[in-house]
Design a protein around this motif. Structure first.
Motif, PDB file in Angstrom:
ATOM      1  N   VAL A 136       1.000  -1.226  -0.083  1.00  0.00           N
ATOM      2  CA  VAL A 136      -0.076   0.040   0.073  1.00  0.00           C
ATOM      3  C   VAL A 136       0.904   1.208   0.334  1.00  0.00           C
ATOM      4  CG1 VAL A 136      -1.741   1.222   1.358  1.00  0.00           C
ATOM      5  CG2 VAL A 136      -1.882  -1.197   1.227  1.00  0.00           C
ATOM      6  N   VAL A 137       0.902   1.966  -1.149  1.00  0.00           N
ATOM      7  CA  VAL A 137       2.001   3.015  -1.171  1.00  0.00           C
ATOM      8  C   VAL A 137       1.401   4.349  -1.264  1.00  0.00           C
ATOM      9  CG1 VAL A 137       3.685   3.935  -2.630  1.00  0.00           C
ATOM     10  CG2 VAL A 137       3.451   1.463  -2.782  1.00  0.00           C
ATOM     11  N   THR A 138       0.142   4.329  -1.844  1.00  0.00           N
ATOM     12  CA  THR A 138      -0.672   5.774  -1.828  1.00  0.00           C
ATOM     13  C   THR A 138      -1.720   5.986  -1.065  1.00  0.00           C
ATOM     14  OG1 THR A 138      -2.201   5.246  -3.658  1.00  0.00           O
ATOM     15  CG2 THR A 138       0.050   6.097  -4.151  1.00  0.00           C
ATOM     16  N   GLN A 139      -2.311   7.233  -0.614  1.00  0.00           N
ATOM     17  CA  GLN A 139      -3.378   7.267   0.331  1.00  0.00           C
ATOM     18  C   GLN A 139      -4.478   6.721  -0.186  1.00  0.00           C
ATOM     19  OE1 GLN A 139      -0.922   9.730  -0.419  1.00  0.00           O
ATOM     20  NE2 GLN A 139      -0.711  11.386   0.919  1.00  0.00           N
ATOM     21  N   ALA A 140      -4.703   7.010  -1.575  1.00  0.00           N
ATOM     22  CA  ALA A 140      -6.000   6.361  -2.154  1.00  0.00           C
ATOM     23  C   ALA A 140      -5.991   4.748  -1.992  1.00  0.00           C
ATOM     24  CB  ALA A 140      -5.994   6.646  -3.634  1.00  0.00           C
ATOM     25  N   ALA A 141      -4.900   4.159  -2.213  1.00  0.00           N
ATOM     26  CA  ALA A 141      -4.795   2.732  -2.224  1.00  0.00           C
ATOM     27  C   ALA A 141      -5.040   2.280  -0.499  1.00  0.00           C
ATOM     28  CB  ALA A 141      -3.307   2.286  -2.554  1.00  0.00           C
ATOM     29  N   ALA A 142      -4.396   3.317   0.314  1.00  0.00           N
ATOM     30  CA  ALA A 142      -4.714   2.840   1.819  1.00  0.00           C
ATOM     31  C   ALA A 142      -6.174   2.827   2.051  1.00  0.00           C
ATOM     32  CB  ALA A 142      -3.823   3.696   2.584  1.00  0.00           C
ATOM     33  N   LEU A 143      -6.778   3.782   1.330  1.00  0.00           N
ATOM     34  CA  LEU A 143      -8.189   3.760   1.893  1.00  0.00           C
ATOM     35  C   LEU A 143      -9.213   2.898   1.148  1.00  0.00           C
ATOM     36  CD1 LEU A 143      -8.370   7.798   2.246  1.00  0.00           C
ATOM     37  CD2 LEU A 143      -8.633   6.020   4.037  1.00  0.00           C
ATOM     38  N   ASP A 144      -8.771   2.213   0.133  1.00  0.00           N
ATOM     39  CA  ASP A 144      -9.458   1.316  -0.566  1.00  0.00           C
ATOM     40  C   ASP A 144     -10.236   0.232   0.209  1.00  0.00           C
ATOM     41  OD1 ASP A 144     -10.453  -0.828  -2.422  1.00  0.00           O
ATOM     42  OD2 ASP A 144      -9.077  -0.027  -3.913  1.00  0.00           O
ATOM     43  N   PRO A 145     -11.237   0.091   0.258  1.00  0.00           N
ATOM     44  CA  PRO A 145     -11.866  -1.044   1.136  1.00  0.00           C
ATOM     45  C   PRO A 145     -11.411  -2.470   1.051  1.00  0.00           C
ATOM     46  CG  PRO A 145     -13.743   0.288   0.151  1.00  0.00           C
ATOM     47  CD  PRO A 145     -12.371   0.657  -0.422  1.00  0.00           C
ATOM     48  N   LEU A 150      -2.085  -3.006   7.067  1.00  0.00           N
ATOM     49  CA  LEU A 150      -0.571  -3.150   7.531  1.00  0.00           C
ATOM     50  C   LEU A 150      -0.769  -3.622   8.817  1.00  0.00           C
ATOM     51  CD1 LEU A 150      -0.191  -1.065   5.197  1.00  0.00           C
ATOM     52  CD2 LEU A 150       1.763  -0.022   6.680  1.00  0.00           C
ATOM     53  N   PHE A 151      -1.723  -3.198   9.655  1.00  0.00           N
ATOM     54  CA  PHE A 151      -2.037  -3.783  11.140  1.00  0.00           C
ATOM     55  C   PHE A 151      -3.344  -4.221  11.282  1.00  0.00           C
ATOM     56  CE2 PHE A 151       1.239  -0.205  11.324  1.00  0.00           C
ATOM     57  CZ  PHE A 151       2.106  -0.869  12.097  1.00  0.00           C
ATOM     58  N   PRO A 152      -3.505  -5.606  10.964  1.00  0.00           N
ATOM     59  CA  PRO A 152      -4.888  -6.267  10.892  1.00  0.00           C
ATOM     60  C   PRO A 152      -5.580  -6.072  12.268  1.00  0.00           C
ATOM     61  CG  PRO A 152      -3.368  -7.661   9.929  1.00  0.00           C
ATOM     62  CD  PRO A 152      -2.514  -6.431  10.529  1.00  0.00           C
ATOM     63  N   GLU A 153      -4.842  -5.893  13.493  1.00  0.00           N
ATOM     64  CA  GLU A 153      -5.353  -5.788  14.622  1.00  0.00           C
ATOM     65  C   GLU A 153      -6.106  -4.272  14.541  1.00  0.00           C
ATOM     66  OE1 GLU A 153      -0.847  -5.393  15.090  1.00  0.00           O
ATOM     67  OE2 GLU A 153      -2.377  -6.428  13.774  1.00  0.00           O
ATOM     68  N   ASN A 154      -5.523  -3.459  13.989  1.00  0.00           N
ATOM     69  CA  ASN A 154      -6.209  -1.878  14.039  1.00  0.00           C
ATOM     70  C   ASN A 154      -7.626  -1.683  13.387  1.00  0.00           C
ATOM     71  OD1 ASN A 154      -5.709   1.013  15.012  1.00  0.00           O
ATOM     72  ND2 ASN A 154      -5.538   1.371  12.614  1.00  0.00           N
ATOM     73  N   GLY A 155      -7.743  -2.840  12.425  1.00  0.00           N
ATOM     74  CA  GLY A 155      -9.252  -2.825  11.506  1.00  0.00           C
ATOM     75  C   GLY A 155      -9.087  -2.087  10.457  1.00  0.00           C
ATOM     76  N   SER A 156      -8.124  -1.299  10.197  1.00  0.00           N
ATOM     77  CA  SER A 156      -8.139  -0.358   9.245  1.00  0.00           C
ATOM     78  C   SER A 156      -6.815   0.332   8.869  1.00  0.00           C
ATOM     79  CB  SER A 156      -8.960   0.947   9.670  1.00  0.00           C
ATOM     80  OG  SER A 156      -9.024   2.069   8.627  1.00  0.00           O
ATOM     81  N   ASN A 157      -6.516   1.114   7.725  1.00  0.00           N
ATOM     82  CA  ASN A 157      -5.201   1.703   7.748  1.00  0.00           C
ATOM     83  C   ASN A 157      -5.412   3.248   7.932  1.00  0.00           C
ATOM     84  OD1 ASN A 157      -3.710  -0.564   6.451  1.00  0.00           O
ATOM     85  ND2 ASN A 157      -4.817  -0.096   4.487  1.00  0.00           N
ATOM     86  N   VAL A 158      -6.422   3.519   8.412  1.00  0.00           N
ATOM     87  CA  VAL A 158      -6.624   4.820   9.213  1.00  0.00           C
ATOM     88  C   VAL A 158      -6.302   4.736  10.842  1.00  0.00           C
ATOM     89  CG1 VAL A 158      -8.167   6.803   9.863  1.00  0.00           C
ATOM     90  CG2 VAL A 158      -8.442   5.591   7.460  1.00  0.00           C
ATOM     91  N   CYS A 159      -5.187   5.600  10.882  1.00  0.00           N
ATOM     92  CA  CYS A 159      -4.472   5.719  12.228  1.00  0.00           C
ATOM     93  C   CYS A 159      -4.934   7.195  13.083  1.00  0.00           C
ATOM     94  CB  CYS A 159      -3.077   5.421  12.184  1.00  0.00           C
ATOM     95  SG  CYS A 159      -2.145   6.787  11.313  1.00  0.00           S
ATOM     96  N   VAL A 311      -5.671  14.143   3.238  1.00  0.00           N
ATOM     97  CA  VAL A 311      -5.376  12.747   3.586  1.00  0.00           C
ATOM     98  C   VAL A 311      -3.996  12.686   3.564  1.00  0.00           C
ATOM     99  CG1 VAL A 311      -5.598  10.315   3.083  1.00  0.00           C
ATOM    100  CG2 VAL A 311      -7.323  11.877   2.441  1.00  0.00           C
ATOM    101  N   ALA A 312      -3.226  12.496   4.733  1.00  0.00           N
ATOM    102  CA  ALA A 312      -1.925  12.390   5.051  1.00  0.00           C
ATOM    103  C   ALA A 312      -1.433  10.944   5.149  1.00  0.00           C
ATOM    104  CB  ALA A 312      -1.447  13.143   6.359  1.00  0.00           C
ATOM    105  N   SER A 313      -0.379  10.684   4.517  1.00  0.00           N
ATOM    106  CA  SER A 313       0.354   9.366   4.751  1.00  0.00           C
ATOM    107  C   SER A 313       1.456   9.490   5.800  1.00  0.00           C
ATOM    108  CB  SER A 313       0.926   9.025   3.380  1.00  0.00           C
ATOM    109  OG  SER A 313       2.037   7.741   3.465  1.00  0.00           O
ATOM    110  N   VAL A 349      -1.553   4.601   7.266  1.00  0.00           N
ATOM    111  CA  VAL A 349      -0.561   4.082   7.205  1.00  0.00           C
ATOM    112  C   VAL A 349      -0.328   3.463   5.856  1.00  0.00           C
ATOM    113  CG1 VAL A 349      -0.203   3.590   9.633  1.00  0.00           C
ATOM    114  CG2 VAL A 349      -1.563   1.933   8.302  1.00  0.00           C
ATOM    115  N   THR A 350       1.089   3.587   5.170  1.00  0.00           N
ATOM    116  CA  THR A 350       1.522   3.026   4.024  1.00  0.00           C
ATOM    117  C   THR A 350       2.864   2.229   4.257  1.00  0.00           C
ATOM    118  OG1 THR A 350       2.540   5.067   3.438  1.00  0.00           O
ATOM    119  CG2 THR A 350       0.220   4.814   2.749  1.00  0.00           C
ATOM    120  N   ASN A 351       3.042   1.541   3.142  1.00  0.00           N
ATOM    121  CA  ASN A 351       4.324   0.717   3.253  1.00  0.00           C
ATOM    122  C   ASN A 351       5.512   1.718   2.744  1.00  0.00           C
ATOM    123  OD1 ASN A 351       2.270  -1.909   2.278  1.00  0.00           O
ATOM    124  ND2 ASN A 351       3.356  -1.877   4.133  1.00  0.00           N
ATOM    125  N   THR A 352       5.905   2.829   3.430  1.00  0.00           N
ATOM    126  CA  THR A 352       6.640   3.904   3.314  1.00  0.00           C
ATOM    127  C   THR A 352       7.450   4.139   4.542  1.00  0.00           C
ATOM    128  OG1 THR A 352       5.061   5.542   3.107  1.00  0.00           O
ATOM    129  CG2 THR A 352       5.366   4.453   1.148  1.00  0.00           C
TER     130      THR A 352
END
Length: 768
Positions: A136-145, A150-159, A311-313, A349-352
């Protein structure tokens, strides 16, 4: 202070320069430490994947290897690290990657050896087995359902998320709506000195001394102490000479934790010096916003309301960068009277590489957002960009005031700065030259960009700082402060303040900072806060020291303390300079009860305290950028840059000018050159200075910097910050100038950096 004969307000030679020019300053990797080992980190070469195994057996048997650490083996007992307390523990960073890696640069192992070469050789034998996962590199990719988490236990890529404004449409009642999508691209700090540390166990007794290249030693001390299981007093943190910070060196690095824990376990000193390519993936980065602005206006250009979203990464592991949309939210109205605002900020969060503070930290993004959409509005309404700004400025009579988004602005006169910048630029003549070129169909177009800005310094509660001043038996003085110098000229600035109060020559005033053993507390250097906090702490301490010295001198002269004034080498009765008492004599007398007046206890001629400015200050200014754009190649050339920055009362014009020039250069770098890039798999594409183009002086014009002065009412010096103003004001001015150069061709927006390829593509798209 600052009156006739005062040193304040005058340019003086910097006290730091002889050391810098002769190269005699010692940086972390210069420190002599016989027997110190070297640590090298084995980092993931995969952006996102399941970590199946880390085989370190071959490394352990390599020549000179002292220890090898990794998760699943000896991990030094280090628990996952929470970088920012406002964030969920679910997104804490494992010090050594466990189960999965989350960015290229994630630490999977560490090798300690007798030499750096031996550590590198051994690290290259570590075998890491990673099963790649989708990145997941971009903000749009991170928000894609459907995005991988990145952290399954967080339930979302939104932190993190922040918002402001009611459900009411802030654009209701607008006759015209200007809208623009824009990017504030990811940047690397690239300090001249890379990251590094030297961990020396044993001192303080049973503790550790941590030499680090950092901006805030007092913030590192408690974090290290907690991880190492020590009392803070047992952890001494020292920053020697530091070769640039720019925000990334304000972060707490897990590399420090590993090196410190290894040093204590091995009972040997451990040194780490990052390579440049390592810094480009491991040193925290900045910006990385996508933004949308909708601005409602009347047909005569009056702003009705603003609807903005960002939207910030924050990269793989949330740091301070995760919460910076809060600052963007507060500053999004800029210098304008905007009654209705709706704002939405989301961090993913993104893979960066993780994102932290970078010169401006949340404020450049706010300024870019409002300044860019104002230019779009001006174009739609057929108004001059300077005129639409002038029509919407906050009235100077309104200060102090609090904006609708919560900015407690202390003082400002925005039209004054804009008028000064336009006059210095010769704005009308520039517009005439632009019209001439367009009428002649010349291929090299002229662009004029305007930006007016306000920023917040000493933000987020950083308005308090420690300071102490002491007179020594030889008549010299010392200042201890909780800020940490790394190029700003603190010694010069603070010595000017102390010298102005005490009359002691600047060169006889020593600066003590960046050492938790020598300075009891402090916040460090970030957020353009040093003069308005530590500078005022030095002023207050100097004033108290002077009052005590005047009482001692008055007792000796049988005069009133009010009649005692400073003079050459000490104090004397006003009008009688021939009869004086030296600072040497005063320092000794201060500890001798027989020489003191009634009511004074014997003690060193010293005072310490914490200055509290009670709130942030809000510097402001106006920038005009003049660029040429070759419409056949897309090449952009900066021809002029005019900056009028108001940082309150100016104590040192030389230091202010240096900060302006450096800030403008970094702003220009974002507008035209720099961009940290990744491919779709999260592989970094800009890991060397061949790939990441930091501009040279030859690629920039000579900046035309000047100032207006509007005192802050929040501190005796009237000071505001200046360290980030140039960056905040210059970037949107230059971007607006590039687009202005192309507007007659139908180009309405070009994202930063405005590279030749992007500019040429915009021209082709508009004229196709």
């Amino acid at each position: 202070m600052g009156d006739s004969g005062s040193i304040l307000g005058n340019s003086v030679f910097r006290l730091e320069d002889p050391t810098l020019l002769t190269g005699s300053g010692k940086y972390v990797d210069d420190l002599d430490c016989p027997g110190a080992t070297r640590i090298v980190f084995v980092r993931s070469s995969v952006a996102h994947g399941e970590l199946r195994s880390v085989d370190v057996e071959a490394a352990r048997s390599m020549p000179g290897v002292v220890a090898v650490y990794c998760a699943g083996g000896d991990d030094l007992g280090l628990a996952p690290f929470q970088s920012f307390p406002m964030l969920s523990e679910a997104v804490n960073r494992p010090v050594f990657a466990r189960d999965r890696v989350r960015f290229v640069g994630d630490i999977v192992a560490a090798v300690v050896a007798e030499s750096g070469a031996q550590a590198v050789d051994a690290a290259e034998t570590v075998v890491v087995d990673i099963e790649p996962l989708p990145a997941v590199v971009t903000q749009a990719a991170a928000l894609d359902p459907a995005a991988p988490l990145l952290f399954p236990e967080n339930g979302s890529n939104v932190c993190f998320a922040t918002s402001f404004g009611s459900e009411e449409d802030p654009l209701e009642g607008a006759e015209v709506v200007a809208e623009v999508d824009m990017v504030s691209q990811r940047l690397a700090g690239v300090p001249m000195e890379t990251n590094g540390c030297l961990m020396v166990p044993g001192e303080p007794s049973g503790g550790i001394t941590c030499w680090i290249s950092h901006q805030a030693p007092h913030s590192v001390q408690p974090a290290l102490a907690a991880v190492l299981g020590l009392e803070p007093a047992a952890v001494r943190v020292v920053c020697p000479w530091v070769g640039g910070g720019f925000g990334p060196k304000a972060a707490m690095y897990v590399e420090y934790l590993i090196a410190a824990a290894a040093a204590r376990q091995l009972d040997r000193s451990v040194r780490w010096a990052s390579t440049r390519s390592e810094d480009m993936v491991a040193l925290v980065q900045g910006r990385d916003y996508t933004m949308t602005a909708k601005l409602g206006l009347t047909r005569d250009g009056r702003i009705v309301g603003l609807d903005a979203s960002v939207v910030a990464s924050c990269g793989a592991y949330p740091l301070l960068g995760a919460v910076l949309p809060m600052l963007t939210q507060m500053m999004v109205v800029g210098v304008y009277d905007i009654a209705k605002v709706r704002f939405s900020g989301t961090t993913v969060v993104t893979n960066t590489t993780p994102v932290g503070a970078y010169r401006g930290a949340g404020r450049p993004e706010a300024t870019q957002l409002i300044e860019r959409v104002l230019d779009v509005a001006a174009d739609q309404l057929g108004l001059d960009p300077a005129e639409i700004r002038r029509r919407n400025f906050i009235d100077p009579a309104a200060f102090p005031m609090t904006t609708v988004t919560g900015g407690a602005y202390d003082s400002g006169d925005y039209a004054k700065a804009l008028d000064a910048a336009l006059a210095a630029a010769g704005y009308e003549e520039l517009r005439a030259e632009q019209a001439r070129r367009r009428a002649a169909g010349e291929p090299v177009a002229l662009g004029i960009g305007v930006s007016t800005y306000v920023e917040v310094t000493a933000p987020l509660g950083l308005h308090t700082e420690y300071g102490a001043v002491e007179i020594h038996d030889d008549g010299s003085a010392s200042m201890a402060v909780g800020t940490s110098s790394h190029g700003q000229g603190h010694h010069t600035a603070f010595a000017m303040v102390a010298s102005d109060v005490l009359g002691i020559p600047m060169e006889r005033i020593r600066l003590i900072n960046s050492d938790t053993a020598a300075v009891p507390r402090g916040t460090g250097t970030m957020g353009s806060r040093s003069l308005q906090t530590a500078g005022n702490a030095v002023f207050a301490a100097s004033t108290v020291v002077l009052e005590r010295a005047r009482s001692i001198a008055a007792h000796q002269f049988e005069a009133s303390p009010q009649d005692i004034v400073t003079g050459a080498g000490g104090l004397h009765v006003a009008g009688v300079p021939g009869q004086s008492v030296s600072w040497q004599e005063l320092a000794v007398a201060s500890r001798d009860a027989s020489l003191l007046p009634e009511g004074l206890e014997p003690e060193p001629l010293r005072h310490e305290g914490d200055f509290d400015g009670t709130g942030s200050t809000f510097p402001f200014g106006a920038h005009v950028s003049v660029v040429e754009v070759d419409t056949e190649t897309g090449k952009v050339t900066m021809r002029r840059h005019i900056a009028v920055d108001d940082c309150g009362r100016i104590l040192s014009p030389l230091l202010v000018r240096g900060q302006q020039h450096g800030g403008i250069a970094q702003g220009a770098a974002q507008a035209l050159f720099e961009w940290v890039q990744y491919d779709d798999d999260g592989n970094p594409l800009t890991t060397t200075l061949l790939d990441y183009p930091v501009p040279a002086a030859s690629e920039l014009p000579s900046f035309e910097a000047s100032n207006t002065e509007t005192d802050s009412p929040l501190n005796p010096l009237g000071a505001k910050g200046i360290g980030e103003s140039g960056t905040i004001g210059s970037t949107p001015a230059i971007q607006n100038a590039v687009i202005d150069a192309l507007s007659h061709l139908g180009v309405t927006h070009v994202d930063m950096p405005c590279t030749p390829e992007r500019v040429w593509s915009a021209i082709e798209g508009a004229t196709a």
